[in-house]
Scaffold this active site. Structure first.
Site, PDB file in Angstrom:
ATOM      1  N   GLN A 178       0.790  -0.819   0.113  1.00 21.86           N
ATOM      2  CA  GLN A 178      -0.433   0.021  -0.422  1.00 21.86           C
ATOM      3  C   GLN A 178       0.732   1.349   0.534  1.00 21.86           C
ATOM      4  OE1 GLN A 178      -3.726   0.089  -0.908  1.00 21.86           O
ATOM      5  NE2 GLN A 178      -2.355  -2.512  -1.333  1.00 21.86           N
TER       6      GLN A 178
ATOM      7  N   HIS B 194     -53.548  16.230   1.762  1.00 21.89           N
ATOM      8  CA  HIS B 194     -53.087  15.423   1.040  1.00 21.89           C
ATOM      9  C   HIS B 194     -54.488  14.418   2.958  1.00 21.89           C
ATOM     10  CE1 HIS B 194     -49.231  16.563   1.254  1.00 21.89           C
ATOM     11  NE2 HIS B 194     -48.356  15.348   1.585  1.00 21.89           N
TER      12      HIS B 194
ATOM     13  N   GLU C 280      -9.432   0.859   5.101  1.00 22.60           N
ATOM     14  CA  GLU C 280      -9.810  -0.060   3.619  1.00 22.60           C
ATOM     15  C   GLU C 280      -9.719  -0.750   3.665  1.00 22.60           C
ATOM     16  OE1 GLU C 280      -7.019   2.001   0.476  1.00 22.60           O
ATOM     17  OE2 GLU C 280      -8.902   2.016  -1.324  1.00 22.60           O
ATOM     18  N   HIS C 281      -8.749  -2.005   4.264  1.00 19.95           N
ATOM     19  CA  HIS C 281      -8.016  -2.951   4.000  1.00 19.95           C
ATOM     20  C   HIS C 281      -7.176  -3.603   5.353  1.00 19.95           C
ATOM     21  CE1 HIS C 281      -6.649  -1.398  -0.140  1.00 19.95           C
ATOM     22  NE2 HIS C 281      -7.689  -1.988  -0.773  1.00 19.95           N
TER      23      HIS C 281
ATOM     24  N   HIS D  45       2.141   3.007  -3.137  1.00 25.80           N
ATOM     25  CA  HIS D  45       0.773   3.759  -3.942  1.00 25.80           C
ATOM     26  C   HIS D  45       1.639   4.755  -4.760  1.00 25.80           C
ATOM     27  CE1 HIS D  45      -2.276   1.038  -5.061  1.00 25.80           C
ATOM     28  NE2 HIS D  45      -2.165   0.141  -4.835  1.00 25.80           N
TER      29      HIS D  45
ATOM     30  N   ASP E 119      -6.556  -6.725  -4.936  1.00 33.31           N
ATOM     31  CA  ASP E 119      -6.435  -5.305  -6.151  1.00 33.31           C
ATOM     32  C   ASP E 119      -7.112  -6.398  -7.585  1.00 33.31           C
ATOM     33  OD1 ASP E 119      -5.844  -3.741  -4.219  1.00 33.31           O
ATOM     34  OD2 ASP E 119      -3.413  -4.428  -4.404  1.00 33.31           O
TER      35      ASP E 119
END
Lengths: 432, 432
Positions: free
Chosen positions: B257, B419, B326-327, B260, B360
């Site tokens: 990670q 109504h 996230e992971h 990235h 991924d």
């Protein structure tokens, strides 16, 4: 006079586009004011909330919290008949929403990879309830029951109390929903407090509920830091009817959305021009006796339309899909015949005996629905809005040997070295 | 050096909060520039797209469209091995996402009210694919397969081609996904074109896919007018491991990670300080040979951390839930024992043989996942993001008599006259 359109007209497409383009964007001035308020709440916390409440709601919020005792004292002043109706509505809403609970999944595929997902509730949800005239107890039920069904452990309500006034029926709805954490704040400052927290108010993970332009702008501003439901616009209804519905029923249904707000929109789609005349006449009769005539007439005459089509199931359905309405009534004998042609609608009301108003209160489905053509890409509020899904992936040493090399190939092509390395090491260590 | 934290420290909470607060908000300058670009595209259409493409991507986009023939010519230049890996990955992704297809529902309740819902696909989805180095064919699969499974009829891809260069493997991925409508544009102008349309490009209903700060700001700006997936932040991973995982495996997972982006974040949670030392050492070994060392080291040393906890299943899980990653890798023998304690995570990787990289590319679940703690309130991309739900409500004359009066009571209390009238008329007419 309400507008008349017909699909037979050469410029129908242009007229329809004009009808569709009424959506009002939030003004930059509102957005800027809201950003200032949010920064003030982040910096000054409770002090900012008290200042802004004094300024906008004209009362001293010495205690920001409305205690359970205060909630109950107010709720006890509500009409027992109305409380009973709320309780019956709550039971029906809960039953419907329980059917929405999604299932977890876990399976092992042919390659031996364990896959699936797992749903968990949000931890804390903030519910915005408008003050004053637009303070609707039915909205409390519609926004609070789905998170309760999802088993969200913490629910927080914010409701402005202009001049210190608390709406008894809103408090009764809060009690029915088991909401015990309530604050007497509103506006952008309440949204900021829910999103960022103050000394007294712990932040939440998602904010739902309707509000004015300032509340909508504040929700847009905090989106991403917390979740939000949607930015609600003015209400809309499309009624599709042949000439066999009683015109006063259809007129009442159309006006029931028009009466919400001068910017609401009501549209009739019919295959009989004489029926459109009859509905227009019936609407005039109702407007003449409505206690909300001023609001209703503005929405009716400025934003609404009667559209005559060739065939309900043909060009009629094309117009429906262009409109992508929040509420769609199919006031015909066989609504199921039209359903397959409908591509976009928030809620669909089947048959002549289903006025939209039953959906607002007691049918069971949520009345928080996509407006301003957002039904093209979004849905009404549901239990899923208060859950999130974690995907599950499990490889054995063996199954990694099957799918790992594919990942290594793609990682290499994407230039992500460590991605490939994380697989390569495992395969090599096993190979030894 | 990478940061070291321990839950035993008195100021652990403060340190964790600092670690959590790294999220970078979009700058107001970017937002303002993006608003200008969007207005230009709305006003000038294709002309604006050509001007901006000349300015930002340094080429003349005489033809905005990349034809199917151009797509295929480019795709044919991709490595056959990589194309085969993409095809295998696409098949696995499709199989997983088919299991997400939700069911329609229709039932009649005890009161005789017909209730349910009906799912329909979005009509047009735009997929943003970044250009240059961050142009990942795997992202094309992950963003294009769910709408295809949802049966979205129109898929549009936009991809900037800086200096006119087209990425062959991205075109191969587009071909695998059956995407035939492709435009050589990027940035905020591409988002604006998808949202509002131009002479050449018809507008879509939802925009998905990753992008830089300008693309993210543009998506935030058009949100509401069209749907968007989410505003993605830098990637993150949390690895929970006891001391029985090989340290180099865990180090590679963490760095996968970190590599990235310099703002990525990798966190190890372990119950053994000596294991944390071993992982740190192994990471140094990997960094020394990584072709992406510069990026990876910045993310590792500036944003990442090794956290020593007392018990993985105790304070370890509390830290995981604070991080809402996230992971999340559970590199232990029995990951299923930890699962019930996990309240927030985008994707969970079970056991030591499941490196995040398989998720991924090839495992099947989506790699578009909530970042920056958004797993507290949102989920990864799924088929449901390309469907919307219309609720269905049908009353018979008889069932309206049961639930209608409740709606009348509540409409009266909320001051919504029409109504109540829409129900009253039907009940009265039947009573006659």
């Amino acid at each position: 006079m309400v507008q008349r359109l017909t699909t037979a007209a050469a410029d129908f497409d242009g007229q329809l586009t004009t009808l569709l383009s009424r959506k009002q964007e939030a003004s930059p001035a509102v957005a800027e004011a809201v950003r200032g308020i949010i920064q003030q709440v982040i910096k000054e916390g409770d002090g900012a909330l008290r200042d802004l409440t004094r300024r906008f709601d004209s009362h001293e919020a010495d205690s920001l919290a409305i205690s359970v005792a205060e909630r109950d004292a107010a709720a006890d002043r509500a009409s027992p008949e109305a409380v009973a109706a709320l309780e019956a509505a709550a039971a029906r809403i809960e039953t419907y929403h329980r059917k929405q609970m999604p299932d977890d999944e876990l399976y092992t595929d042919e390659e031996g990879v364990t896959l699936g997902w797992r749903w968990t509730p949000l931890e804390a949800v903030g519910l915005y309830v408008p003050g004053g005239l637009a303070s609707y107890p039915s909205s409390v039920l519609m926004n609070a029951i789905p998170p309760r069904v999802a088993a969200v452990p913490r629910m927080v309500m914010v409701v402005p109390t202009p001049d210190g006034q608390i709406n008894p029926l809103v408090m009764a709805a809060a009690r029915i929903c088991g909401i015990e954490e309530i604050y007497r704040i509103g506006g952008a400052q309440a949204v900021a407090a829910l999103a960022y927290g103050t000394e007294t108010i712990a932040s939440v993970d998602k904010i739902v509920g309707p509000g004015n332009a300032y509340v909508a702008a504040a929700k847009r501003e905090v989106f991403g830091h917390v979740g939000i439901d949607s930015i609600a616009g003015p209400s809309e209804i499309v009624v599709v009817s042949d000439n066999r519905s009683p015109a006063p029923w259809v007129a009442a249904d159309l006006l029931s959305q028009a009466e919400h707000d001068p910017s609401s929109q009501s549209i009739l789609i019919t295959d009989d021009a004489a029926f459109a005349d009859a509905v227009e006449g019936a609407a005039e009769d109702l407007l003449a006796v409505s206690p909300r005539e001023a609001i209703t007439r503005r929405a009716w005459e400025q934003n609404s339309a009667l559209i005559v089509v060739r065939r309900l199931g043909g060009d009629g359905m094309e117009v429906v899909n262009r409109l992508a309405p929040e509420h769609l009534e199919l006031a015909v004998d066989k609504p199921e015949d039209l359903l397959p042609s409908i591509r976009h609608a928030g809620a669909i009301f089947l048959g002549r005996h289903t006025p939209e108003a039953v959906g607002d209160y007691v049918a069971g489905p949520n009345h928080v629905l996509p407006t301003a053509r957002a039904a093209r890409f979004s849905s009404g509020l549901s239990v899923a809005d208060f859950l999130k899904r974690s995907s599950l992936i499990g490889c054995s040493a063996e199954s990694l040997e099957v799918i790992g090399p594919l990942a290594m190939t793609l990682a290499e092509k994407e230039g992500l070295w460590a991605h490939g390395e994380s697989v390569r090491q495992r395969l090599e260590d096993r190979g030894q």
